[in-house]
Write a protein that holds these residues in place. Structure first.
Motif, PDB file in Angstrom:
ATOM      1  N   ALA A   1       0.961  -1.152  -0.090  1.00 26.15           N
ATOM      2  CA  ALA A   1       0.012  -0.122  -0.009  1.00 26.15           C
ATOM      3  C   ALA A   1       0.820   1.349  -0.038  1.00 26.15           C
ATOM      4  O   ALA A   1       0.440   2.268  -0.659  1.00 26.15           O
ATOM      5  N   ARG A   2       2.062   1.218   0.729  1.00 22.19           N
ATOM      6  CA  ARG A   2       2.697   2.584   0.808  1.00 22.19           C
ATOM      7  C   ARG A   2       3.344   2.774  -0.594  1.00 22.19           C
ATOM      8  O   ARG A   2       3.499   3.939  -1.007  1.00 22.19           O
ATOM      9  N   ARG A   3       4.008   1.777  -1.220  1.00 20.86           N
ATOM     10  CA  ARG A   3       4.451   1.761  -2.406  1.00 20.86           C
ATOM     11  C   ARG A   3       3.711   2.375  -3.555  1.00 20.86           C
ATOM     12  O   ARG A   3       4.076   3.101  -4.542  1.00 20.86           O
ATOM     13  N   LEU A   4       2.322   2.068  -3.323  1.00 17.43           N
ATOM     14  CA  LEU A   4       1.367   2.174  -4.458  1.00 17.43           C
ATOM     15  C   LEU A   4       1.058   3.541  -4.107  1.00 17.43           C
ATOM     16  O   LEU A   4       0.920   4.431  -5.227  1.00 17.43           O
ATOM     17  N   ALA A   5       0.872   4.019  -3.183  1.00 16.39           N
ATOM     18  CA  ALA A   5       0.710   5.409  -2.628  1.00 16.39           C
ATOM     19  C   ALA A   5       1.664   6.347  -3.011  1.00 16.39           C
ATOM     20  O   ALA A   5       1.570   7.559  -3.701  1.00 16.39           O
ATOM     21  N   GLU A   6       2.916   6.155  -3.086  1.00 17.30           N
ATOM     22  CA  GLU A   6       4.019   6.891  -3.340  1.00 17.30           C
ATOM     23  C   GLU A   6       4.149   7.245  -4.843  1.00 17.30           C
ATOM     24  O   GLU A   6       4.304   8.211  -5.311  1.00 17.30           O
ATOM     25  N   ASP A   7       4.093   5.774  -5.533  1.00 18.69           N
ATOM     26  CA  ASP A   7       3.933   6.148  -7.139  1.00 18.69           C
ATOM     27  C   ASP A   7       2.646   6.666  -7.472  1.00 18.69           C
ATOM     28  O   ASP A   7       2.717   7.409  -8.646  1.00 18.69           O
ATOM     29  N   ALA A   8       1.431   6.796  -6.747  1.00 18.29           N
ATOM     30  CA  ALA A   8       0.379   7.412  -7.231  1.00 18.29           C
ATOM     31  C   ALA A   8       0.642   9.042  -7.170  1.00 18.29           C
ATOM     32  O   ALA A   8       0.004   9.536  -8.006  1.00 18.29           O
ATOM     33  N   LYS A   9       1.526   9.469  -6.512  1.00 13.88           N
ATOM     34  CA  LYS A   9       1.752  10.752  -6.211  1.00 13.88           C
ATOM     35  C   LYS A   9       2.872  11.230  -7.184  1.00 13.88           C
ATOM     36  O   LYS A   9       2.818  12.150  -7.754  1.00 13.88           O
ATOM     37  N   LEU A  10       3.672  10.427  -7.568  1.00 12.03           N
ATOM     38  CA  LEU A  10       4.833  10.402  -8.673  1.00 12.03           C
ATOM     39  C   LEU A  10       4.267  10.626 -10.025  1.00 12.03           C
ATOM     40  O   LEU A  10       4.657  11.451 -10.665  1.00 12.03           O
ATOM     41  N   ILE A  11       3.727   9.909 -10.398  1.00 11.80           N
ATOM     42  CA  ILE A  11       2.991   9.764 -11.730  1.00 11.80           C
ATOM     43  C   ILE A  11       2.378  10.772 -12.333  1.00 11.80           C
ATOM     44  O   ILE A  11       1.506  11.299 -11.368  1.00 11.80           O
TER      45      ILE A  11
END
Length: 212
Positions: free
Chosen positions: A49-59
């Motif tokens: 969940a943390r990594r998905l949230a991080e990538d959701a902010k970056l993309i």
């Protein structure tokens, strides 16, 4: 001077390959985005969940558009990143892709995204899908999850958009009766629970998560 179309196409391919490497394939993310993530152990669940949230902010929006032009793996990943980042500007695109149903294995992601947005406009995209595909008992696409996503929105909004499908002579029961093998098993509760739990996961990802 006009751009060489061959060069432009090669550049687009290179961009897509890079996006797949960054967002789609790490730890086989594209396979885990769905009901399977609900079976993770707590540590794996939190990390995922943390990594998905991080990538959701970056993309970026452009990168999401590019992934939505790809195959089912890219589209599934993009839909989840859109859901987690709450990018409601993609609502129409997600609704159009759901209605077109061009590729397999993505419908649940589209439905979770629309259910997570949860507005009357999202419900309208789901009703458009059901109006088209409940008339096709020969097609076992994403009718079950689309109906559950619509019911989820109805419950949250206090609306009744699903009611006309669910009447005794409505399209829902006609579709169930017409399915191959004449199956009449009531799966409403199971799929509604799935949508609810996946939307809860999206909500968790959308909230700030502790690091470390």
């Amino acid at each position: 001077m006009s751009q060489d179309p061959v060069v432009g196409y090669a550049d687009e391919d290179a961009e897509l390959r890079d996006l797949i490497r960054r967002y789609v394939t790490p730890e086989r993310r594209y396979l885990k985005l769905g009901g399977g993530l609900l079976r993770f152990e707590e540590t794996e669940y939190d990390r995922f969940a943390r990594r998905l949230a991080e990538d959701a902010k970056l993309i970026t929006a452009h990168e999401l558009d590019t992934l939505l032009e790809g195959g089912w793996r890219e589209r599934r990943t993009a839909a989840w990143l859109i859901a987690v980042s709450r990018r409601a500007e993609f609502r129409e695109r997600i609704g159009e892709l759901l209605l077109a149903s061009e590729v397999c294995c993505v419908g649940l992601a589209y439905c979770v995204t629309l259910a997570g947005f949860g507005t009357p406009d999202d419900a309208n995209h789901l009703t458009a899908y059901l109006d088209r595909y409940l008339r096709r008992p020969d097609l076992n696409y994403d009718q079950l999850v689309a109906m559950s996503a619509l019911r989820y929105i109805d419950l949250n909004l206090g609306d009744k958009k699903a009611a006309r499908f669910l009447s005794p002579d409505g399209l829902w029961h006609q579709w169930l009766r017409g399915r191959s093998g004449g199956q009449h098993t009531d799966t409403d509760t199971t799929y509604l629970s799935l949508i609810r739990r996946l939307c809860a996961f999206v909500d968790e990802c959308a909230e700030p998560r502790p690091t470390g």
